[in-house]
Design a protein around this motif. Structure first.
Motif, PDB file in Angstrom:
ATOM      1  N   UNK A  39       0.850  -1.327   0.035  1.00 32.11           N
ATOM      2  CA  UNK A  39       0.110   0.102  -0.018  1.00 32.11           C
ATOM      3  C   UNK A  39       0.868   1.291  -0.058  1.00 32.11           C
ATOM      4  N   UNK A  40       0.346   2.357  -0.774  1.00 32.39           N
ATOM      5  CA  UNK A  40       0.974   3.545  -0.693  1.00 32.39           C
ATOM      6  C   UNK A  40       0.406   4.445   0.046  1.00 32.39           C
ATOM      7  N   UNK A  96      -6.267  -8.706   8.217  1.00 31.84           N
ATOM      8  CA  UNK A  96      -6.215  -7.745   9.684  1.00 31.84           C
ATOM      9  C   UNK A  96      -7.359  -6.853   9.170  1.00 31.84           C
ATOM     10  N   UNK A  97      -7.781  -6.322   8.359  1.00 30.19           N
ATOM     11  CA  UNK A  97      -9.064  -5.441   7.998  1.00 30.19           C
ATOM     12  C   UNK A  97     -10.114  -6.239   8.299  1.00 30.19           C
ATOM     13  N   UNK A  98     -10.281  -7.627   7.920  1.00 28.79           N
ATOM     14  CA  UNK A  98     -11.400  -8.160   8.402  1.00 28.79           C
ATOM     15  C   UNK A  98     -11.952  -8.452   9.795  1.00 28.79           C
ATOM     16  N   UNK A  99     -10.569  -8.702  10.459  1.00 28.14           N
ATOM     17  CA  UNK A  99     -10.808  -8.987  11.977  1.00 28.14           C
ATOM     18  C   UNK A  99     -10.928  -7.351  12.619  1.00 28.14           C
ATOM     19  N   UNK A 100     -10.475  -6.568  11.903  1.00 28.20           N
ATOM     20  CA  UNK A 100     -10.944  -5.105  12.739  1.00 28.20           C
ATOM     21  C   UNK A 100     -12.363  -4.681  12.327  1.00 28.20           C
ATOM     22  N   UNK A 135      -4.538  -0.010   6.459  1.00 22.12           N
ATOM     23  CA  UNK A 135      -3.401   1.141   6.847  1.00 22.12           C
ATOM     24  C   UNK A 135      -4.126   2.542   6.526  1.00 22.12           C
ATOM     25  N   UNK A 136      -4.411   2.522   5.079  1.00 20.15           N
ATOM     26  CA  UNK A 136      -5.143   3.761   4.850  1.00 20.15           C
ATOM     27  C   UNK A 136      -6.241   4.223   5.570  1.00 20.15           C
ATOM     28  N   UNK A 137      -7.030   3.107   6.290  1.00 23.37           N
ATOM     29  CA  UNK A 137      -8.052   3.575   7.268  1.00 23.37           C
ATOM     30  C   UNK A 137      -7.595   3.897   8.546  1.00 23.37           C
ATOM     31  N   UNK A 138      -6.565   3.231   9.011  1.00 21.28           N
ATOM     32  CA  UNK A 138      -5.731   3.957  10.278  1.00 21.28           C
ATOM     33  C   UNK A 138      -5.528   5.301  10.141  1.00 21.28           C
ATOM     34  N   UNK A 139      -4.619   5.352   8.914  1.00 16.64           N
ATOM     35  CA  UNK A 139      -4.330   6.705   8.668  1.00 16.64           C
ATOM     36  C   UNK A 139      -5.289   7.730   8.625  1.00 16.64           C
ATOM     37  N   UNK A 140      -6.332   7.337   7.998  1.00 13.36           N
ATOM     38  CA  UNK A 140      -7.377   8.407   8.001  1.00 13.36           C
ATOM     39  C   UNK A 140      -8.101   8.768   9.286  1.00 13.36           C
ATOM     40  N   UNK A 141      -8.227   7.684  10.285  1.00 14.40           N
ATOM     41  CA  UNK A 141      -8.539   7.916  11.316  1.00 14.40           C
ATOM     42  C   UNK A 141      -7.510   8.782  12.289  1.00 14.40           C
ATOM     43  N   UNK A 142      -6.364   9.102  11.791  1.00 14.76           N
ATOM     44  CA  UNK A 142      -5.677  10.453  12.341  1.00 14.76           C
ATOM     45  C   UNK A 142      -6.089  11.454  11.818  1.00 14.76           C
ATOM     46  N   UNK A 143      -6.645  11.588  10.770  1.00  9.27           N
ATOM     47  CA  UNK A 143      -7.230  13.008  10.391  1.00  9.27           C
ATOM     48  C   UNK A 143      -8.426  13.231  11.336  1.00  9.27           C
ATOM     49  N   UNK A 144      -9.359  12.326  11.621  1.00 10.45           N
ATOM     50  CA  UNK A 144     -10.377  12.410  12.597  1.00 10.45           C
ATOM     51  C   UNK A 144     -10.086  12.983  13.819  1.00 10.45           C
ATOM     52  N   UNK A 145      -8.914  12.076  14.393  1.00  6.62           N
ATOM     53  CA  UNK A 145      -8.410  12.443  15.763  1.00  6.62           C
ATOM     54  C   UNK A 145      -7.984  14.053  15.772  1.00  6.62           C
ATOM     55  N   UNK A 146      -7.252  14.298  14.516  1.00  6.16           N
ATOM     56  CA  UNK A 146      -6.925  15.889  14.512  1.00  6.16           C
ATOM     57  C   UNK A 146      -8.201  16.766  14.505  1.00  6.16           C
ATOM     58  N   UNK A 177     -12.555   8.319  -1.794  1.00  6.08           N
ATOM     59  CA  UNK A 177     -13.495   7.889  -1.358  1.00  6.08           C
ATOM     60  C   UNK A 177     -12.627   7.530   0.131  1.00  6.08           C
ATOM     61  N   UNK A 178     -13.436   7.332   1.079  1.00  8.06           N
ATOM     62  CA  UNK A 178     -13.062   7.013   2.399  1.00  8.06           C
ATOM     63  C   UNK A 178     -12.537   5.681   2.504  1.00  8.06           C
ATOM     64  N   UNK A 179     -11.289   5.465   2.957  1.00  7.26           N
ATOM     65  CA  UNK A 179     -10.706   4.118   3.192  1.00  7.26           C
ATOM     66  C   UNK A 179     -11.630   3.167   3.765  1.00  7.26           C
ATOM     67  N   UNK A 180     -11.553   2.068   3.647  1.00  9.90           N
ATOM     68  CA  UNK A 180     -12.135   0.873   4.228  1.00  9.90           C
ATOM     69  C   UNK A 180     -11.483  -0.033   4.781  1.00  9.90           C
ATOM     70  N   UNK A 181     -12.047  -1.221   5.617  1.00 11.89           N
ATOM     71  CA  UNK A 181     -11.354  -1.962   6.178  1.00 11.89           C
ATOM     72  C   UNK A 181     -10.438  -2.919   5.104  1.00 11.89           C
ATOM     73  N   UNK A 182     -10.883  -2.954   3.683  1.00 12.13           N
ATOM     74  CA  UNK A 182     -10.114  -3.427   2.666  1.00 12.13           C
ATOM     75  C   UNK A 182      -8.827  -2.831   2.643  1.00 12.13           C
ATOM     76  N   UNK A 183      -8.528  -1.687   3.197  1.00 11.24           N
ATOM     77  CA  UNK A 183      -7.157  -1.129   3.109  1.00 11.24           C
ATOM     78  C   UNK A 183      -6.888  -0.583   4.532  1.00 11.24           C
TER      79      UNK A 183
END
Length: 175
Positions: free
Chosen positions: A2-3, A163-167, A18-29, A10-16
């Motif tokens: 992944x890059x 991992x995304x499926x478990x998340x 690392x991108x989803x976790x990274x996008x969560x940081x935008x929500x944290x901010x 589009x909003x990242x999903x559990x299929x990606x």
């Protein structure tokens, strides 16, 4: 692999994951900005339904999404990184410690926010809020600089997909 610098519109999903976790940081901010603004807003405008609604949204985010995000990292990324790069232990231990410390700091702020929203606390402690948001932003930056790129380089696409499926399953399974 992944890059992380090429996030789609589009909003990242559990299929990606690392991108989803990274996008969560935008929500944290985003929620850190809201949280930082509360004390000054309250000083100017006082207790209002808008403040109570803002507090409810902030509390909901840091009570539900924040801990789930940390659990995702701890359960899905940390073990795989450690298995493949044992010398990463100090960095993983630092991030784990930060998760615990942020959670403890959040508990005190949450209690004050809930008390203020209920009308049983006269003011919020701005310095505690600002320290929490500063620490959380620094934590997110450390993860973005080291954890996510390291995970992308060490964890296969198939492992990330699993991992995304478990998340996703953790968010749909009743506790």
């Amino acid at each position: 692999m992944l890059k992380l610098d090429s996030l789609s519109a589009a909003a990242p999903s559990f299929d990606a994951p690392l991108e989803m976790l990274n996008a969560c940081h935008d929500k944290v901010r985003h929620f850190c900005v809201q949280l930082d603004a509360l004390p000054d807003y309250i000083q100017l405008h006082g207790h209002s339904q808008a403040v109570v609604n803002s507090i409810a949204g902030i509390v909901r985010y840091f009570e539900v999404a924040g801990p789930a995000h940390h659990q995702d990292e701890e359960d899905e990324l940390f073990p795989l990184i450690m298995a493949r790069q044992p010398d990463a232990a100090p960095k993983i231990e630092q991030l784990l410690g930060e998760h615990g410390y942020l959670h403890a700091r959040w508990n005190a702020i949450r209690d004050d926010l809930n008390a203020y929203a209920a009308g049983t606390l006269g003011a919020l402690n701005a310095s505690e809020i600002h320290e929490f948001t500063r620490l959380y932003r620094e934590h997110a930056a450390r993860e973005e600089a080291w954890l996510f790129p390291t995970a992308a380089s060490l964890i296969s696409d198939a492992e990330l997909h699993a991992a995304g499926q478990r998340m996703a399953a953790r968010r749909t399974t009743p506790r």
